[in-house]
Design a protein around this motif. Structure first.
Motif, mmCIF file in Angstrom:
data_model
loop_
_atom_site.group_PDB
_atom_site.id
_atom_site.type_symbol
_atom_site.label_atom_id
_atom_site.label_comp_id
_atom_site.label_asym_id
_atom_site.label_seq_id
_atom_site.Cartn_x
_atom_site.Cartn_y
_atom_site.Cartn_z
ATOM 1 N N GLU A 82 0.685 -1.217 0.114
ATOM 2 C CA GLU A 82 0.098 -0.130 0.000
ATOM 3 C C GLU A 82 0.800 1.244 0.065
ATOM 4 O O GLU A 82 0.643 2.399 -0.688
ATOM 5 C CB GLU A 82 -0.978 0.037 1.315
ATOM 6 C CG GLU A 82 -1.951 -1.241 1.287
ATOM 7 C CD GLU A 82 -1.545 -2.500 1.690
ATOM 8 O OE1 GLU A 82 -0.386 -2.532 2.333
ATOM 9 O OE2 GLU A 82 -2.134 -3.428 1.467
ATOM 10 N N TRP A 83 2.036 1.361 0.811
ATOM 11 C CA TRP A 83 2.852 2.545 0.792
ATOM 12 C C TRP A 83 3.660 2.895 -0.700
ATOM 13 O O TRP A 83 3.731 3.763 -1.149
ATOM 14 C CB TRP A 83 3.917 2.188 1.796
ATOM 15 C CG TRP A 83 3.535 2.203 3.184
ATOM 16 C CD1 TRP A 83 2.324 2.014 3.556
ATOM 17 C CD2 TRP A 83 4.514 1.904 4.419
ATOM 18 N NE1 TRP A 83 2.280 2.008 5.120
ATOM 19 C CE2 TRP A 83 3.461 1.872 5.549
ATOM 20 C CE3 TRP A 83 5.829 1.963 4.423
ATOM 21 C CZ2 TRP A 83 4.048 1.734 6.792
ATOM 22 C CZ3 TRP A 83 6.414 1.851 5.861
ATOM 23 C CH2 TRP A 83 5.615 1.722 6.913
ATOM 24 N N ALA A 86 0.994 3.722 -3.071
ATOM 25 C CA ALA A 86 0.572 5.391 -2.684
ATOM 26 C C ALA A 86 1.808 6.269 -3.385
ATOM 27 O O ALA A 86 1.402 7.273 -3.988
ATOM 28 C CB ALA A 86 0.497 5.588 -1.375
ATOM 29 N N SER A 89 1.547 6.864 -6.794
ATOM 30 C CA SER A 89 0.186 7.354 -7.233
ATOM 31 C C SER A 89 -0.778 6.636 -7.913
ATOM 32 O O SER A 89 -1.489 6.898 -8.802
ATOM 33 C CB SER A 89 0.330 8.663 -8.091
ATOM 34 O OG SER A 89 0.836 9.811 -7.119
#
Length: 102
Positions: A82-83, A86, A89
């Motif tokens: 998830e990091w 993110a 983007s």
């Protein structure tokens, strides 16, 4: 033109450099790296790729390649998916989940 917004935590020195760059801001500028003809637009991926070519990386490196390499390295180091997504983007393809994660 489609512009991506990146939200990345930065060290103090990087913030100081960005503040210096912003002293050269154009009227109406919305992005740190604006389009040279229209400061309300961002630069294109091709602009960054041309810069890499001028630095001697022609046929060796592209902006997309840099992103892919960083993603691979961070995944190999075990950072949470998830990091990584993110920071790149990437959006969640599940529209329902995306709404509730925002």
């Amino acid at each position: 033109m489609s512009c991506l917004n990146y939200y990345v935590p930065l060290p103090t020195r990087a913030i100081a450099i960005i503040k210096e760059l912003l002293t050269y801001e154009f009227t109406g500028q919305l992005y740190l790296l604006p389009h040279r003809m229209n400061p309300t637009d961002c630069i294109s991926e091709n602009t960054l790729n041309q810069g890499l070519k001028r630095m001697g990386y022609k046929d060796k490196l592209t902006t997309h390649g840099i992103r892919a390499t960083i993603s691979t390295a961070l995944n190999e180091e075990g950072y949470p998916r998830e990091w990584i997504e993110a920071q790149l983007s990437h959006v969640n393809p599940n529209q329902v989940r995306r709404v509730y994660k925002s």
